[in-house]
Structures are given as C-alpha cells and as structure tokens.
Enzyme design. Sequence first.
Site, mmCIF file in Angstrom:
data_model
loop_
_atom_site.group_PDB
_atom_site.id
_atom_site.type_symbol
_atom_site.label_atom_id
_atom_site.label_comp_id
_atom_site.label_asym_id
_atom_site.label_seq_id
_atom_site.Cartn_x
_atom_site.Cartn_y
_atom_site.Cartn_z
ATOM 1 N N ALA A 111 10.527 -3.009 4.163
ATOM 2 C CA ALA A 111 11.162 -4.266 3.768
ATOM 3 C C ALA A 111 10.302 -5.488 4.048
ATOM 4 C CB ALA A 111 12.516 -4.400 4.454
ATOM 5 N N LYS A 112 9.215 -5.325 4.824
ATOM 6 C CA LYS A 112 8.370 -6.493 5.120
ATOM 7 C C LYS A 112 7.035 -6.416 4.401
ATOM 8 C CE LYS A 112 10.367 -7.588 9.558
ATOM 9 N NZ LYS A 112 10.136 -7.924 10.964
ATOM 10 N N ASN A 113 6.992 -5.667 3.331
ATOM 11 C CA ASN A 113 5.742 -5.447 2.618
ATOM 12 C C ASN A 113 5.545 -6.513 1.544
ATOM 13 O OD1 ASN A 113 4.380 -4.397 0.162
ATOM 14 N ND2 ASN A 113 3.984 -2.638 1.463
#
Lengths: 336, 316
Positions: A111-113
């Site tokens: 989700a933090k890509n």
Amino acid sequence: MASSGEDRRAWVPLGSLPEFADVTPLPQDDGPSPVVAIAYRDEFRETMDYFRSLYSSRELSPRSLLITTLAISFNPANYTVWQFRRQVLEALDADLTDELDFTERVAKGNAKNYQLWHHRRWVAEKLGSDAAYRELEFTRKIFYLDAKNYHAWSHRQWVLQALGGWENELDYCVQLLEEDVLNNSAWNQRYFVVTKSPLLGGLKAVRDSEVDYAIEAINMNPQNESPWRYLRGLYNDENDAWLNDSRVPSACLRVLKAKRNFKFALSTLLDLLCLGFKPNQEIRDAITSLRTPDSGEVGSDSDLAKSICSILGHEDPMRANYWTWRSSKLPQAAEV
Amino acid sequence: MGELAGNKHVEYILSVERRKDDFHSVLMEHLRMNGAYWGLATLDLLGKLDAVDSEDVVSWIMKCQHESGGFGGNIGHDPHVHYTLSAVQVLALFDKLDVLDINKVTGYVASLQKEDGSFSGDTWGEVDTRFSYIAICCLSILKRLDSMDVEKAVKYIVSCKNMDGGFGCTPGGESHAGQILCCVGALAITGSLHHIDKDLLGWWLCERQVKSGGLNGRPEKLPDVCYSWWVLSSLIMIDRAHWIDKEKLIKFILDSQDTENGGISDRPDDAVDVYHTYFGVAGLSLLEYPGVKAIDPAYALPVNVVERIFFGRCST
C-alpha cells in the site's frame, strides 16, 4: 488472470510454455562488483530475463502483459515494468476496469508503493469521472488498514479535484476522527474539504461550526496537536477575527484549569498575547497557578507572556531553546 | 551513550550479504542508482570513498543513461528524474561531472517542467514537490538553473505551503517532513527562503521530536532515523536547528545501529538497510558528530564536494 499470489503458485518454467517458445531471455547486466549486491531467486530471474527480452524488442502483446503481471508480483517497485505495462495496455486498448482489480490486488501488502499509486492514477484518469466513486471506495479500503497512508490521501485529494465526489467527504472526515481523533491526515483532509469543496460555500461560511468542532476535540484531548493547528488555520491570515473569537481563550482556560496537558493551550495564549490580546483576570490567575519558581511575577501582559515561556520551558524541556527564543522575541508592548 | 561504529557500517555497505533467500535484496535491482548514492555518500562521509573503484562505478553509471539524457535505476531501465539526480550526485562525489554531456542531461530534466511550474518525475507525468526539489538540485549541481523557469517553479512550491507552515506533495497535501525538506531545499537553492515563515515551520519541525529523542515525520507518527535527515536539514536551512534536543537525537540514531554487523535501521532493534544507514550517518553529520565529514543540507553531498562544484577548490 488470478491474484498476484496465485500467479506464482504452481510455477511452470516460462521456457517450457509454447507461447514463449520463440523468445530469447536476456539476463541482467549487473555491472561491476555491486555496491548494492543482489541475490536472485530462480523464478524471479527467469521472469525478468523474459521481461527484458520482450521489453527490448518493444513487443506490446498479451504475453507481454502477462510477463508484467508476473514481474510485478515479484517486485512491485520496478518502475520500468509498470511503464512497459502501460504501453502494452494502450497498445492493446485494454479494458482498464480490469486494471483497477489488478492494482487492488497489488495494493494488498504494497500500500505504500509509489509505482502502484502512480499507475492507479493513470488508470483513473483514463476512466474519467465515472471512476470517482470506485476511487473513493478504494482509498477508503486502504484507510481501513492504515488511516494515515500518505499516498492514499494524495490520491484521494486528486480524485476529488479531478473527478469529483465531494458530497460525503466531510462526513467521512467526521467518521475517521471519531475512530482516531489523533489522525493528523484526517484533520488535514477536513481542512482541505472546508477550504476547497465547491459544495460548502468556502471557509468563512463554515468557520463558526468548525471552531466549535475543533474545540470539542481539544476538550477531549488537549495534548492533541492537530485540532490546535486546525483551529489556528481556520483564521489563517485574519488576525483580527482570530483575536475577537472569545471561544478560543475560553477553550485555553478550560485546559489550564485542569492543570494537565496544557502545552498547546499555553502556546496558543502566548500567540494571542503577541497579537495584542487582553486577557481577563481568570486567565491571568490560571496562568499564575501554573507558575514554576522561576517564572517570575505576572504583572503586565508582557510579564504574563514571559511567564508562559518560562512555564513551557519547564513543561517541554526538549524544546527549551524554542521557548527561550520565544521569550526573547516578545513584543515590547507598553501596557496600561 | 554508545558510539558510532563507523568501520562496521563501511563493511556493511561494501559487502551486503549474498543471501539467496533474502527477497529484500532482490527488490533493489531497479533502484541500484539510488542505492549507489546512499552507499557511496555514506562511505565518503566516513572518509572511505576510496575503498571503491571509481572507474567501474562511473562506467556503470554512464551505461544507465537513456537516449533522452535521463538516467535509469540500472542498465536497461527507463529514465526518471530521481535516478538522474542520484547519478549526478555520485559523479559529483567522484569529481567526475566532466564525463557528462551537460546539455543532454539538462535537456531531459528541464523538459519535465510543466506549465504551472511543477515537475513530473518522468514522461508519464506524476507531479510531486519531491520532483521540484530533485530537478532544482540536479540542475544547480550542473550549473544550469537557467534552463528551467525558476520563478514558476518557486511559485508552484509556495502554492504547496500549508497553514501550519509546512509543505505537502501537492497543494493541500498534508505537511510531511520529507516533502518539507524537498520544498525548503528547493527554495534554499533558488534563493527563495523568504517565502517561508521560518518561525512557524521551525516550531512544526521541532515538534517532530518525541520522548525517545527520535524524530517523526508528521504529528502522532512513530520516530524514524530517516527523519534525522528530513527534519534536521530543513531546520538547518532555516537556522532553527537549535530548537531540537541534539543529544537525545544523537542517542536515538546510535541506538538504531547494529554495532556487530554494521548498518543502521529505522529505529532501535529493527533490521538495518542501506537507506537508513545513509540517513543515520547524514543526520550525525548535521549534528557535527566527530569522525563524520560535514554534509550540505540542501545538496545532500559532503560540503567539500559542493565547494568543489561551485568554487573549484577542495577542502577536507
């Protein structure tokens, strides 16, 4: 195509698949003894060898799409793979709603890509305002797991401004803040909504109720930095209006009387004093009662301000230098 | 308080373990250019840059250049402004900027500026104040700021300023220490720091220090060693670094070391990586820790390297 995990569950060497029979895999040229050494797993290596081959021949085909799916499942941060995937999708004139499903699968665990979010935005932009609802739902799902995900908030703000969907945004902020009143991202979003939503009439139209909302949050958790900054932000450049809203010093007083977690209450009063605020006796007394031995007398307003700085230097020793500096910068106001 | 295990960190960087099952290593291939910058900058700060063969690294870097003039994360990768900056920074470390066709690189970076002054990271158009900083830093090192519209770039950055004094990734984006460093750095390089309310921002930044002495990036988030860089370099550029408790921050960074195997992690007891090793050492440099070379907060390069670029002299 199945989900990313399932993509690799029963690995069949690509070289044995008929659709890849005519492709010559290209190995990675790692250059000299690497500063950042890399260890490969065989399946990943094979996937990337085939990727390089199709990429270097610029083949924009269904099997290229498959290869990017596999490559992303191993390494979702490889931006070259994502870029090639976009070229393939454009060339194939692919149905991009499938792509929304794909990015949601990749988002699980990534989700933090950066590349994922960039790709998602590209897809949403192509789909246009019809995609708005789904994008808001997607970010909502992400926030369910991590309500402060910076990428997701950036995406959501872009969606609102580019595709619309403002109707329920303020309510959504209320909900998130009910779940976690310390969520600074939700406070930021609230400010974003009240200042930029085309449906609320602008900041001044909602300021009154927003001041009450912020003060309610302050009453619950006076040590919460966010509502204090939010409150100040509601008046931004309008110092006169800020000075004349009696609810603000009242809120500060309430916190001071509890004699705990009063740092932001004191610093807010300090800011007000520096702008010319005239405190009543009750506020003076409340500050006096928090004095430490070396806080000095609180006669004039400038003494009061100095006293506050001294109290804060004790209360917040990590930032002692900041409070000393504030003390040195107090306006030399002539008090009657 | 412990000490900086400088030699251990040098060893860690020079020989990252070849663990076949370490999937994390696999993920580094596409961003090797960034990894090279983090690793080599750390070596230089610890006085050990000569442990690496500069010829090999320079020739590898040039193989990463695309026909557009931009650099990719590795050989055969698409260009992106982030890897372009890392490439230029590594060449600067080795004093090899002269291998570049300056016009070519400049052309690529300048082409990424949009009508409103913002920058995208590559031809696919993602906009973020990070890219404004990257572009400005890169063009400044190449002494070609004239090839972009500086006024518009500054105007865009200022439009990302928030009511708390901080900056976000785009207008209205939440203030975040990483984005703040990018905006402050860009404004510093372009001589535009007067747009910043230094007192307000300085206070927001010093409020990032939590009980443990570490720094977080936003209110109510966990401290992370990388914010030793983002927050502290910002504070230094606006002359407010004395507003944090430096001793406590030093302790936090030192406690985040793996003193046996080398490397620094995001916070004590977590796994180390090259990224946090760089930011930990860079943070200690800003804190004037003995044995670490001085680093320039705007360019994220050792001060002697920056002086060499702009004044042509070498001081150690």
